[in-house]
Design a protein around this motif. Structure first.
Motif, short mmCIF file in Angstrom:
data_model
loop_
_atom_site.label_atom_id
_atom_site.label_comp_id
_atom_site.label_asym_id
_atom_site.label_seq_id
_atom_site.Cartn_x
_atom_site.Cartn_y
_atom_site.Cartn_z
N LEU A 100 85.11 11.60 -40.77
CA LEU A 100 84.63 10.34 -40.19
C LEU A 100 85.80 9.41 -39.86
N GLN A 101 86.77 9.36 -40.78
CA GLN A 101 87.93 8.50 -40.55
C GLN A 101 88.71 8.95 -39.33
N ARG A 102 88.89 10.27 -39.18
CA ARG A 102 89.62 10.80 -38.02
C ARG A 102 88.85 10.54 -36.72
N CYS A 103 87.54 10.68 -36.74
CA CYS A 103 86.74 10.44 -35.53
C CYS A 103 86.83 8.98 -35.11
N ARG A 104 86.73 8.07 -36.07
CA ARG A 104 86.81 6.65 -35.75
C ARG A 104 88.20 6.27 -35.25
N SER A 105 89.23 6.88 -35.83
CA SER A 105 90.60 6.61 -35.37
C SER A 105 90.80 7.05 -33.93
N ALA A 106 90.09 8.11 -33.54
CA ALA A 106 90.19 8.62 -32.17
C ALA A 106 89.25 7.92 -31.21
N GLY A 107 88.45 6.97 -31.72
CA GLY A 107 87.54 6.22 -30.86
C GLY A 107 86.21 6.89 -30.61
N LEU A 108 85.87 7.94 -31.37
CA LEU A 108 84.60 8.63 -31.20
C LEU A 108 83.53 7.95 -32.06
N GLN A 109 82.47 7.47 -31.42
CA GLN A 109 81.36 6.85 -32.13
C GLN A 109 80.43 7.95 -32.64
N VAL A 110 80.26 8.02 -33.96
CA VAL A 110 79.45 9.07 -34.57
C VAL A 110 78.07 8.52 -34.89
N PRO A 111 77.00 9.10 -34.33
CA PRO A 111 75.63 8.65 -34.66
C PRO A 111 75.23 9.18 -36.03
N LEU A 112 75.36 8.35 -37.08
CA LEU A 112 75.20 8.82 -38.45
C LEU A 112 73.80 9.33 -38.75
N LEU A 113 72.76 8.65 -38.24
CA LEU A 113 71.40 9.11 -38.52
C LEU A 113 71.13 10.47 -37.87
N ARG A 114 71.56 10.61 -36.63
CA ARG A 114 71.38 11.89 -35.96
C ARG A 114 72.20 12.97 -36.64
N LEU A 115 73.42 12.61 -37.05
CA LEU A 115 74.28 13.56 -37.75
C LEU A 115 73.65 14.01 -39.06
N ALA A 116 73.02 13.08 -39.79
CA ALA A 116 72.35 13.43 -41.04
C ALA A 116 71.18 14.37 -40.79
N GLY A 117 70.44 14.12 -39.72
CA GLY A 117 69.33 15.01 -39.39
C GLY A 117 69.80 16.40 -39.04
N TRP A 118 70.82 16.49 -38.18
CA TRP A 118 71.39 17.80 -37.86
C TRP A 118 71.94 18.47 -39.12
N GLY A 119 72.63 17.67 -39.95
CA GLY A 119 73.22 18.22 -41.17
C GLY A 119 72.17 18.78 -42.12
N ALA A 120 71.02 18.10 -42.21
CA ALA A 120 69.96 18.58 -43.08
C ALA A 120 69.45 19.94 -42.60
#
Length: 361
Positions: A326-346
């Motif tokens: 997450l830290q690397r993605c934010r440093s690169a300017g990529l906005q991560v959709p956390l709720l969608r990511l949690a759903g995919w991750g589940a």
């Protein structure tokens, strides 16, 4: 107190030393250009096909995770994948998702792939098994988890993986001698880990070689290397506290929750509880808490590892690799959709944990 701390030191200190040394090895390899050159070579050889480039990048993520640990993949390959996506005009999410999920689900095969595995090796030795026995038992579940992960990413990101790209990423200049040395060390440590040499010894030796080579060729690079001292110290502290709690009987209530037995449903129960615990607190303390109830059988130990490794995909704190990603993605300017990511991750966690657990033999 000393009687409580002694087994903790024996089990955990080599893991902390490995964590520090392999991080130094990985960061110097990255600074020397090993990952950069490998990724750019893939972009040139993918024949401008997005799906082929993704498959080659996934292969690099798998090798990186297995040989140099999941945290290496999260820290070092995430920015490489995002940079390649930006330079070629490809959607970044397939590459970002690959580093995140493969870092966790691909970390079962070797003891060095995950700190939880290194902890489990000591329990394997208590049962009269060694590194080779660990690899044989974990091989099929590890392969199953990786294949399931790639299939899910291909399905979820199928639109982004279509088409071609027109631009090859430019090659970055690197010190050739340091690059060759770092590449050779990176290639050598995998087989050394696999044949059963003490992981901490291999990691310390590889870090020493690369430190000497960097002092010779580019000493200024060493200022950019940051060993995770705080993480290693916190790991030892948490392990000590949990061991003390176990000794005092404060965790006896957990045994009924993880069940007993080695039938497929018993193992699935154990891996499911382990995955839930990893997402609630973090995979390392989850493993340390569940381990005493699983330490009597090799298959139950592997089921625990399947749960805490491949199942740690829902919450951001489930594994350190996810937080680093997450830290690397934010440093690169990529906005991560956390709720969608949690759903995919589940979904990925349920599929991978179930499929991998059912292949334990």
């Amino acid at each position: 107190m000393l009687e409580v701390l002694h087994p903790v030191v024996v089990q955990v200190l080599p893991v902390a030393v490995f964590l520090l040394a392999i991080t130094v090895t990985a960061e110097i390899a990255q600074l020397a250009g090993v990952f950069d050159v490998a990724a750019h070579a893939m972009a040139r050889r993918a024949r401008h096909r997005v799906v082929l480039l993704w498959l080659l990048f996934a292969a690099l993520a798998i090798v990186s995770t297995i040989v140099m640990s999941l945290d290496t993949t999260a820290v070092l390959l995430t920015p490489v994948g995002l940079a390649i996506a930006q330079q070629t005009g490809i959607a970044p999410m397939p590459f970002a998702l690959t580093t995140l999920w493969i870092a966790n689900t691909g970390s079962l095969l070797l003891p060095v792939s995950n700190l939880t595995n290194l902890l489990a090796v000591h329990r394997f030795e208590d049962l009269g098994a060694g590194h080779a026995d660990y690899v044989r038992t974990a091989a099929l579940p590890a392969a199953t988890a990786i294949v399931a992960t790639l299939v899910l990413i291909a399905v979820l990101q199928r639109r982004a993986l279509r088409g071609t790209y027109a631009v090859d990423p430019p090659a970055e200049p690197h010190d050739r001698v340091l690059l060759v040395i770092a590449g050779a060390v990176s290639l050598a440590i995998g087989p050394l880990f696999a044949v059963g040499i003490e992981p901490a010894a291999v990691a310390v030796a590889s870090a020493a070689v690369l430190i000497v080579a960097t002092l010779w060729r580019a000493p200024g690079l060493l200022r950019e290397v940051s060993p995770p001292w705080l993480m290693a110290g916190a790991f030892v502290l948490v392990a000590g506290l949990l061991r003390a709690a176990q000794t005092e009987g404060l965790l006896d209530w957990l045994a009924p929750a993880v069940g007993t037995g080695t039938r497929p449903l018993d193992l699935l129960h154990l891996s499911g509880v382990s995955a839930l615990a990893a997402n609630l607190v973090n995979n390392l303390p989850a493993y340390l808490v569940v381990e005493p109830s699983a330490a009597g059988d090799v298959r139950r130990l592997v089921a625990t590892l399947v749960g805490v490794n491949a199942g740690a995909l829902v919450t951001p704190w489930a594994s350190l690799a996810t937080l680093l990603w997450l830290q690397r993605c934010r440093s690169a300017g990529l906005q991560v959709p956390l709720l969608r990511l949690a759903g995919w991750g589940a979904v990925c966690a349920v599929v991978c944990v179930t499929a991998a657990t059912l292949t334990i033999r």
